[in-house]
Design an enzyme around this catalytic site. Sequence first.
Site, short mmCIF file in Angstrom:
data_model
loop_
_atom_site.label_atom_id
_atom_site.label_comp_id
_atom_site.label_asym_id
_atom_site.label_seq_id
_atom_site.Cartn_x
_atom_site.Cartn_y
_atom_site.Cartn_z
CG ASP A 240 -2.18 0.80 1.02
OD1 ASP A 240 -2.21 1.65 0.10
OD2 ASP A 240 -3.16 0.59 1.76
CD1 TRP A 241 0.73 5.65 -3.66
CD2 TRP A 241 0.35 3.46 -3.74
NE1 TRP A 241 0.73 5.25 -4.98
CE2 TRP A 241 0.50 3.92 -5.06
CE3 TRP A 241 0.11 2.10 -3.54
CZ2 TRP A 241 0.42 3.08 -6.18
CZ3 TRP A 241 0.03 1.26 -4.65
CH2 TRP A 241 0.18 1.75 -5.94
#
Length: 837
Positions: A240-241
């Site tokens: 995930d970012w």
Amino acid sequence: MTPDQQHGEQRNGEQEREAAVEAALGKLDLTAKVALLAGADMWSLPANADIGLGRLVMSDGPAGVRGENWTPDDPSVSVPSPTALAATWDPELARRTGQLLAQEARRKGAHVVLAPTVNLHRSPRGGRHFEAYSEDPLLTGELGAAFVAGVQSGGVGTTPKHFVANDSETDRFTVDVRVDERTLRELYLAPFEAIVRKASPWGLMSAYNKVNGAFMTEHQELNNGVLRGEWGFDGMLVSDWTGARDTVRDALAGLDVAMPGPATVYGEHLVRAVREGLVPEETVDELARRVLRLAARVGLLEGAPAAVPAAELPAPIDGEALAREVAAAGMVLLANDGVLPLPDSVGSVALVGQAAQEARIGGGGSAQVFPTHVVSPLEGLRAALPPGTALAYAVGADPNVHLRPLAARTEARFLDRDGAELGTATLPDGAARWIGQLPSGLSFADLAAVELTGTLQPGRAGTHRIGIRGVGRFVLEADGAVLFDDTVLVEGEDPAAAFLNPPERVVELELAEGVAGPVSLALRHVLPEGGGFAGFGLVSFTLGHGEPAGTADELLEEAVSVAAAADVAVVVVGTTEEVESEGVDRAGLALPGRQDELVARIAEANPRTVVVVNAGAPVLMPWRKDVAAVLLGWFPGQEAGAALADVLTGAREPGGRLPTTWPAAEVDAPVWDVDPVNGALAYGEGLFVGYRAWQRRSGIAPAYWFGHGLGYTEWSYEGLDVRVLPSPAGDDPYAPVVEAVVLLRNTGARPGREVVQLYLSPDGTDDSRPATALAGFASATAAPGEQAEVRVRLPLRAFQTWTDGHWTDRPGGYRIQAGHSVADLPLTVTAEVPPRG
């Protein structure tokens, strides 16, 4: 082409792709291989011309594909929220939705859609549940697999997310979810396993959180052991970012890609770790191999045939029509005393609610897109009612915390540190948002400020409210007079808060009677130092406006008066972005503002009151027994008003069934806590979430059970026959064990669709097992008086439990029940499932 020939071509294509991947990998040195493992920017992986590798673009996509540009200049088809899609209980519709999003991705130049979200609705407080499907792992897995298959049939990759146990938002970056192995296997891993085994996703996204002490990007056991070793996942695992934290642990745990880039824990850090002997180069080879495999599948690697040739792409899909179809099919009619569908003879309708005029089409956060257009309930109903039907509208109660963007075109001027203009852009309203890149090739390195100018056309005299929403220094002027000059600081610790849910400041602008001319507004935003996201430039602020309005009491009185004078009152209530959004869980389940009071008052004034609930997850409805009908519309996407009008007028049947149990009171919810204690969130309830938990609560029933939903006809369940199938060979957990045949009849006056649900109950001797669990489902359609037959095969996994580190068959006596919901199962048979072998 026969199935065998088709399979042979697919196998040959896979062999060619693997050969091309190995050839490309063999040409790369360590630095070049590592370069494949981190974002080149916010949304893409880098190209490499030396091996014929193209730039690979990823895009958010649970409810519409945004592409690389977070801007209204690049609109997208906005489909209903995933909870609405789940409420259809229709894998074929999920597959078609996936095909539409693949079409959108290709149009936007994206190769991977960051979806679907298949975390579970563990607690009704989860703030991002609108983006996930259900409380039930089987329903989630079936719909998720169909969605993935649909997207990938369009030649676009997917990343089911967030792997695993990211079922709430509080402290999501750091929380350590403590969950026993059986619960993890039977509930939270189950949808991911079904999707991997049934649909073979080309990617998967790792969650931010820890599970039992290890961050998911660093989780050797779950990533390498379970995901790849047991399930055979051969795709790309992406963080995930900003979720990748440790170079060595991430690489050794099989995290293929750290996003965004280029500043990540990989790059030069991973090259150094290999050279220092901390990470074997063979590990880097395997990470790079999976990235190249994904690139080959989406057609970005020379010499490798794409997994879906251009000639085999699905036929073009009408996005607006499908969005409208899904919205209606997912609407759940919770209660109806006969007022719906509205008859052609209805003389007058009162439509009430802020959400009736300004439809809330989706939840807040990264799932948002800028739609091509939005049909509000007011517009939809006005177009659908028969000629001569009077339609009156009143706000009633406005639950919004923040002002809406200025409803006028604005111009953005991009300024450097000396105040010189770098460029301009025109926006449709007062919302300004760019991340990672600016219009016209401008550089964030040169940008110091953005000035937004627009014209306010006052509709009335009085106190107008002007909103400033964002983080940094702002200077607001009206006709040259300074109204605000101050710095707004970010609230909370979520690094994405400045972008997803920034704070707001409101100033008042008094316009006297006789002021007919426009007012020029200018809002200058000085970007805060270090105010980007993950090293990227970020601009996100809004110039808002609110017209003078009556007091809250006056708005209520006006709505009651309008409703009392109408034949039917339709009240649209719902949540707001502050209540349901990425990054924040819900404090409670009550509708915000005075909406409950509004419904109660109107129900007193008009016994034919229909309430439409515009929410992505459960809300309390203390008035539900006092109104004529309750219709759950979820977040219905851009065709919201058209679909709602279809359902209210009977042009379409409300096809939805609840994918999650709705409580009657907060104190009744079996699982409530989402707040970590000393950094840990214990899933102490084990297997007992959702309806599994409600069934153990003596004397306490929810408002509406899992699977509930009414249509515009009636069904009679007439027969259930069960056949135990020969023992399946091998270890396929989805091999059928029992086939159930259900006979049912449409006993109403209209054609309709019924969702037939099959539940499995063990013999009751083992209290550790849920009393009832969904084991299969299918839909039936029939004309009035017509009988339908539904066949549902129940899989081996439904007759297994996780015991002592492995799946264990549980033969013996079972009750198999069929019906309309988990609480409405008129047909029951018993079956003896023998041991295998």
